[in-house]
Motif scaffolding. Structure first.
Motif, short mmCIF file in Angstrom:
data_model
loop_
_atom_site.label_atom_id
_atom_site.label_comp_id
_atom_site.label_asym_id
_atom_site.label_seq_id
_atom_site.Cartn_x
_atom_site.Cartn_y
_atom_site.Cartn_z
N GLY A 1 0.80 -1.22 0.00
CA GLY A 1 0.00 0.00 0.00
C GLY A 1 0.82 1.27 0.00
O GLY A 1 0.36 2.33 0.42
N ARG A 2 2.06 1.19 -0.49
CA ARG A 2 2.95 2.35 -0.43
C ARG A 2 2.59 3.42 -1.45
O ARG A 2 2.95 4.58 -1.30
CB ARG A 2 4.40 1.91 -0.66
CG ARG A 2 4.97 1.04 0.45
CD ARG A 2 6.45 0.82 0.25
NE ARG A 2 6.75 0.22 -1.03
CZ ARG A 2 6.79 -1.09 -1.25
NH1 ARG A 2 6.51 -1.92 -0.26
NH2 ARG A 2 7.08 -1.57 -2.44
N ARG A 3 1.91 3.04 -2.52
CA ARG A 3 1.63 4.03 -3.56
C ARG A 3 0.38 3.64 -4.33
O ARG A 3 0.19 2.47 -4.67
CB ARG A 3 2.82 4.13 -4.53
CG ARG A 3 2.59 5.10 -5.67
CD ARG A 3 3.82 5.21 -6.56
NE ARG A 3 3.57 6.06 -7.71
CZ ARG A 3 4.46 6.31 -8.68
NH1 ARG A 3 5.65 5.77 -8.61
NH2 ARG A 3 4.15 7.09 -9.70
N ASN A 4 -0.47 4.63 -4.57
CA ASN A 4 -1.63 4.43 -5.42
C ASN A 4 -1.25 4.81 -6.84
O ASN A 4 -0.68 5.88 -7.07
CB ASN A 4 -2.81 5.28 -4.92
CG ASN A 4 -4.10 4.92 -5.62
OD1 ASN A 4 -4.44 3.75 -5.72
ND2 ASN A 4 -4.82 5.92 -6.09
N ILE B 1 7.51 0.73 -10.15
CA ILE B 1 6.15 0.39 -9.73
C ILE B 1 5.74 -0.91 -10.42
O ILE B 1 6.36 -1.32 -11.40
CB ILE B 1 5.15 1.49 -10.09
CG1 ILE B 1 5.14 1.71 -11.62
CG2 ILE B 1 5.45 2.78 -9.34
CD1 ILE B 1 4.06 2.66 -12.11
N PRO B 2 4.70 -1.56 -9.92
CA PRO B 2 4.18 -2.73 -10.65
C PRO B 2 3.68 -2.31 -12.03
O PRO B 2 3.20 -1.18 -12.20
CB PRO B 2 3.03 -3.21 -9.77
CG PRO B 2 3.25 -2.59 -8.44
CD PRO B 2 3.95 -1.30 -8.69
N HIS B 3 3.80 -3.20 -12.99
CA HIS B 3 3.28 -2.95 -14.32
C HIS B 3 2.46 -4.16 -14.79
O HIS B 3 2.71 -5.29 -14.39
CB HIS B 3 4.40 -2.73 -15.34
CG HIS B 3 5.08 -1.41 -15.22
ND1 HIS B 3 6.29 -1.25 -14.58
CD2 HIS B 3 4.71 -0.17 -15.64
CE1 HIS B 3 6.64 0.03 -14.63
NE2 HIS B 3 5.70 0.70 -15.25
N ALA B 4 1.50 -3.89 -15.66
CA ALA B 4 0.76 -4.97 -16.33
C ALA B 4 0.67 -4.63 -17.80
O ALA B 4 0.67 -3.45 -18.19
CB ALA B 4 -0.64 -5.10 -15.74
N VAL B 5 0.62 -5.65 -18.63
CA VAL B 5 0.47 -5.49 -20.07
C VAL B 5 -0.71 -6.33 -20.50
O VAL B 5 -0.87 -7.46 -20.06
CB VAL B 5 1.74 -5.97 -20.83
CG1 VAL B 5 1.50 -5.98 -22.33
CG2 VAL B 5 2.93 -5.07 -20.49
N TRP B 6 -1.56 -5.77 -21.34
CA TRP B 6 -2.68 -6.56 -21.84
C TRP B 6 -2.73 -6.47 -23.36
O TRP B 6 -2.25 -5.52 -23.96
CB TRP B 6 -4.00 -6.10 -21.24
CG TRP B 6 -4.50 -4.76 -21.73
CD1 TRP B 6 -4.20 -3.54 -21.22
CD2 TRP B 6 -5.37 -4.52 -22.83
NE1 TRP B 6 -4.82 -2.54 -21.92
CE2 TRP B 6 -5.55 -3.12 -22.91
CE3 TRP B 6 -6.02 -5.34 -23.75
CZ2 TRP B 6 -6.35 -2.52 -23.89
CZ3 TRP B 6 -6.81 -4.76 -24.72
CH2 TRP B 6 -6.98 -3.36 -24.79
N GLY B 7 -3.31 -7.50 -23.95
CA GLY B 7 -3.43 -7.58 -25.40
C GLY B 7 -3.47 -9.03 -25.81
O GLY B 7 -3.62 -9.92 -24.97
#
Length: 251
Positions: A178-181, A209-215
């Motif tokens: 929960g360190r960053r929104n 930061i966390p990352h996500a990729v969609w496709g």
């Protein structure tokens, strides 16, 4: 004391006019007059809707949009009932999605740093040209798998809304602990940005930061292969039925 949640009109991306034709919100500001014939109804469930012009009578909106009429409710399974779909998302998320400060937030689990000892024990290497037999998905921890599944559901929900910026703004991700929104567009990148993310991971210039990729699954595989095991954790979830994919990385 926590701030009260800000109420926002739920946007409807597509409507049906009196002639039965379909329109998106770009039709609202067509000059000298919109092409649709009133009355307007939700394209999916038929509830009565009306127009709100951007910034004229709704200061929270940057653009014109459609909303359901006061006192009206969407049909029980309407894809454009954002309030209902958000609640269902929380209920099915195994606590990986929460409602906080007027947003639905994906809680990213802590992951091992790329390249650390043991990082490859439970996760296979980059996909080859052929997928695993049976069309399964890459192995992940249970917590990470649930978060990826929730991320996929959010992507599908936002796709139903045509990636409408007002709908996208209702979602965010939260860094481990929960360190960053993190604003959803900063966290979840589409196929057009996938290779740039891979290059940033290689160069070490991506935001921590966390990352996500969609496709399509092939896109996620391409990112995965280009970045390599040292740069992108193998949290890749493939779903053949929808061609949706998500790859998550945390530092």
């Amino acid at each position: 004391m926590a701030k009260p949640e800000k109420k926002r009109g739920v946007r409807i991306p597509y409507v049906r006019d009196a002639r039965g034709d379909r329109y998106d919100r770009s039709a609202i500001d067509v000059q000298p007059h919109p092409p649709y014939a009133k009355p307007l109804t939700c394209w999916e469930c038929g509830v009565d809707v009306h127009v709100r012009h951007g910034n004229a009578d709704d200061p929270d909106s940057a653009s014109s949009h459609y909303v359901k009429n006061p006192g009206k409710q969407h049909g029980p399974r309407c894809a454009y009932d954002l309030e209902r779909r958000g609640k269902e998302l929380v209920e099915s998320s195994a606590s990986t999605v929460v409602r906080k400060a007027g947003q639905w937030r994906l809680l990213c689990p802590p992951l091992e740093r790329p390249g650390t000892r043991g990082a490859g024990k439970n996760v296979p290497g980059p996909p080859s040209g052929k997928g695993p037999s049976g069309g399964g998905q890459a192995k992940t921890s249970k917590e990470a798998g649930q978060a990826i599944a929730s991320a996929r559901r959010i992507v599908r929900l936002l796709e139903a809304f045509g990636q409408d910026p007002d709908a996208v703004a209702e979602f965010a991700a939260t860094a481990p602990g929960g360190r960053r929104n993190i604003a959803w567009p900063e966290f979840c990148l589409g196929r057009a940005d996938a290779h740039q993310l891979a290059q940033d991971l290689i160069d070490g210039t991506t935001a921590p930061i966390p990352h996500a990729v969609w496709g399509p699954a092939s896109t996620a595989a391409a990112v995965d292969g280009k970045a390599g095991r040292s740069y992108l954790d193998k949290y890749v979830a493939r779903h053949p039925a929808s061609s949706a994919a998500a790859a998550c990385r945390c530092r």
